[in-house]
Scaffold this active site. Structure first.
Site, PDB file in Angstrom:
ATOM      1  N   LYS A  10      64.241 -11.886  20.365  1.00  0.00           N
ATOM      2  CA  LYS A  10      65.112 -10.877  19.770  1.00  0.00           C
ATOM      3  C   LYS A  10      66.278 -10.557  20.720  1.00  0.00           C
ATOM      4  CE  LYS A  10      61.306  -8.821  17.102  1.00  0.00           C
ATOM      5  NZ  LYS A  10      60.587  -7.568  16.770  1.00  0.00           N
ATOM      6  N   TYR A  50      63.296  -9.336   7.223  1.00  0.00           N
ATOM      7  CA  TYR A  50      62.449  -8.136   7.295  1.00  0.00           C
ATOM      8  C   TYR A  50      62.265  -7.468   5.934  1.00  0.00           C
ATOM      9  CZ  TYR A  50      62.066  -8.193  12.411  1.00  0.00           C
ATOM     10  OH  TYR A  50      61.748  -8.520  13.705  1.00  0.00           O
ATOM     11  N   PHE A  58      61.670   2.894   9.558  1.00  0.00           N
ATOM     12  CA  PHE A  58      62.368   2.271  10.684  1.00  0.00           C
ATOM     13  C   PHE A  58      63.246   1.086  10.276  1.00  0.00           C
ATOM     14  CE2 PHE A  58      58.019   0.526  10.464  1.00  0.00           C
ATOM     15  CZ  PHE A  58      58.281  -0.848  10.352  1.00  0.00           C
ATOM     16  N   ARG A  86      51.088 -15.280  18.329  1.00  0.00           N
ATOM     17  CA  ARG A  86      50.839 -13.829  18.225  1.00  0.00           C
ATOM     18  C   ARG A  86      50.058 -13.342  19.456  1.00  0.00           C
ATOM     19  NH1 ARG A  86      53.245 -10.804  13.993  1.00  0.00           N
ATOM     20  NH2 ARG A  86      51.404  -9.469  13.956  1.00  0.00           N
ATOM     21  N   THR A  92      52.167  -5.293  18.579  1.00  0.00           N
ATOM     22  CA  THR A  92      53.528  -4.935  18.142  1.00  0.00           C
ATOM     23  C   THR A  92      54.156  -3.877  19.055  1.00  0.00           C
ATOM     24  OG1 THR A  92      52.915  -5.403  15.859  1.00  0.00           O
ATOM     25  CG2 THR A  92      54.864  -4.020  16.195  1.00  0.00           C
ATOM     26  N   ARG A 103      54.978  -8.977  25.372  1.00  0.00           N
ATOM     27  CA  ARG A 103      55.322  -7.564  25.163  1.00  0.00           C
ATOM     28  C   ARG A 103      54.673  -6.670  26.227  1.00  0.00           C
ATOM     29  NH1 ARG A 103      54.327  -8.083  18.647  1.00  0.00           N
ATOM     30  NH2 ARG A 103      56.475  -8.523  18.005  1.00  0.00           N
ATOM     31  N   ASN A 113      60.842  -5.007  21.301  1.00  0.00           N
ATOM     32  CA  ASN A 113      59.609  -5.714  21.687  1.00  0.00           C
ATOM     33  C   ASN A 113      59.770  -7.228  21.868  1.00  0.00           C
ATOM     34  OD1 ASN A 113      59.698  -6.423  19.022  1.00  0.00           O
ATOM     35  ND2 ASN A 113      57.749  -5.462  18.442  1.00  0.00           N
ATOM     36  N   HIS A 116      59.496 -12.142  18.086  1.00  0.00           N
ATOM     37  CA  HIS A 116      58.887 -12.161  16.753  1.00  0.00           C
ATOM     38  C   HIS A 116      58.083 -13.443  16.600  1.00  0.00           C
ATOM     39  CE1 HIS A 116      58.446 -12.078  12.366  1.00  0.00           C
ATOM     40  NE2 HIS A 116      58.691 -13.374  12.432  1.00  0.00           N
ATOM     41  N   GLU A 127      59.610 -18.005   6.473  1.00  0.00           N
ATOM     42  CA  GLU A 127      60.545 -17.719   7.569  1.00  0.00           C
ATOM     43  C   GLU A 127      61.205 -19.001   8.072  1.00  0.00           C
ATOM     44  OE1 GLU A 127      58.354 -13.584   9.037  1.00  0.00           O
ATOM     45  OE2 GLU A 127      58.155 -15.373  10.300  1.00  0.00           O
TER      46      GLU A 127
HETATM   47  P1  DAT Z   1      55.213  -7.654  14.397  1.00  0.00           P
HETATM   48  O1  DAT Z   1      56.601  -7.859  14.951  1.00  0.00           O
HETATM   49  O2  DAT Z   1      54.193  -7.503  15.499  1.00  0.00           O
HETATM   50  O3  DAT Z   1      54.811  -8.674  13.369  1.00  0.00           O
HETATM   51  P2  DAT Z   1      55.586  -5.804  12.177  1.00  0.00           P
HETATM   52  O4  DAT Z   1      55.797  -7.004  11.306  1.00  0.00           O
HETATM   53  O5  DAT Z   1      54.604  -4.779  11.743  1.00  0.00           O
HETATM   54  O6  DAT Z   1      55.215  -6.228  13.673  1.00  0.00           O
HETATM   55  O7  DAT Z   1      56.976  -5.045  12.373  1.00  0.00           O
HETATM   56  C1  DAT Z   1      58.186  -5.779  12.519  1.00  0.00           C
HETATM   57  C2  DAT Z   1      59.017  -5.110  13.583  1.00  0.00           C
HETATM   58  O8  DAT Z   1      59.399  -3.806  13.148  1.00  0.00           O
HETATM   59  C3  DAT Z   1      58.267  -4.877  14.897  1.00  0.00           C
HETATM   60  O9  DAT Z   1      58.333  -5.999  15.732  1.00  0.00           O
HETATM   61  C4  DAT Z   1      58.990  -3.691  15.473  1.00  0.00           C
HETATM   62  C5  DAT Z   1      59.389  -2.896  14.243  1.00  0.00           C
HETATM   63  N1  DAT Z   1      58.414  -1.844  13.958  1.00  0.00           N
HETATM   64  C6  DAT Z   1      57.173  -1.983  13.436  1.00  0.00           C
HETATM   65  N2  DAT Z   1      56.533  -0.825  13.299  1.00  0.00           N
HETATM   66  C7  DAT Z   1      57.419   0.101  13.763  1.00  0.00           C
HETATM   67  C8  DAT Z   1      57.387   1.521  13.900  1.00  0.00           C
HETATM   68  N3  DAT Z   1      56.313   2.239  13.534  1.00  0.00           N
HETATM   69  N4  DAT Z   1      58.479   2.144  14.421  1.00  0.00           N
HETATM   70  C9  DAT Z   1      59.571   1.444  14.801  1.00  0.00           C
HETATM   71  N5  DAT Z   1      59.671   0.111  14.687  1.00  0.00           N
HETATM   72  C10 DAT Z   1      58.618  -0.550  14.188  1.00  0.00           C
HETATM   73 MG    MG Z   2      55.574  -9.050  11.470  1.00  0.00          MG
END
Ligand code: DAT
Ligand code: MG
Length: 150
Positions: A10, A50, A58, A86, A92, A103, A113, A116, A127
């Site tokens: 990222k 996303y 968020f 992962r 996350t 991370r 973080n 991805h 994706e």
């Molecule tokens: P990951 O990236 O571990 O697959 P995710 O798909 O649940 O996690 O979320 C995508 C991204 O969105 C994550 O890398 C960071 C952001 N994110 C997730 N949950 C969040 C939250 N509660 N507050 C702020 N950003 C968040």
């Molecule tokens: Mg995800």
């Protein structure tokens, strides 16, 4: 079972000079780089990537972050590549991520973080299709593959 996953460093990872470290962890784990490019992410690509988080509080911050600078996009292949990446990434929220993970070693904030990685085979397929043309995906064997897999 060999599978492919989509991985992205990222904008925070690119700006902080962590691209090489992330790729090194992936390579030394034994996973194969199938495709790699730098991308200046536009709003449409960011929102498509996303889309599953569109209704989350968020979402706007996430789109602003991911479009804030170049990212490095990759397709990675290997046995259980999705789970392996992962695992390398960690939880996350970097505060929950174990030391030794990307991370857990480099992050403090869920909104920064670093990496991805696709979360399931169907997401990985979607994706990879979203980020890469079929012609960008390379077909080759790593010479060390007999030393990585029985
Ligand atoms: P990951 O990236 O571990 O697959 P995710 O798909 O649940 O996690 O979320 C995508 C991204 O969105 C994550 O890398 C960071 C952001 N994110 C997730 N949950 C969040 C939250 N509660 N507050 C702020 N950003 C968040
Ligand atoms: Mg995800």
């Amino acid at each position: 079972m060999s599978e492919r996953t989509f991985v992205m460093v990222k904008p925070d990872g690119v700006q902080r000079g962590l691209v090489g470290d992330v790729i090194q962890r992936i390579e030394t784990r034994g996973l194969k780089l199938v495709a790699l490019k730098s991308v200046d992410v536009g709003r449409d690509l960011a929102e498509a990537h996303y889309d599953v988080h569109r209704d989350k509080p968020f979402f706007d911050d996430l789109i602003a972050f991911i479009t804030s600078g170049p990212v490095v996009a990759m397709v990675i292949e290997g046995p259980n590549a999705i789970k392996a990446v992962r695992g390398l990434a960690g939880e996350t929220d970097p505060i929950e991520a174990s030391p030794g993970t990307i991370r857990g070693d480099y992050g403090l904030d869920i909104g920064r973080n670093v990496i991805h990685g696709s979360d399931a085979p169907e997401t990985a397929r979607q994706e990879i299709k979203l980020w890469f043309e079929e012609s960008e995906l390379l077909d080759y064997e790593r010479v060390d593959s007999p030393w990585l897999q029985e």
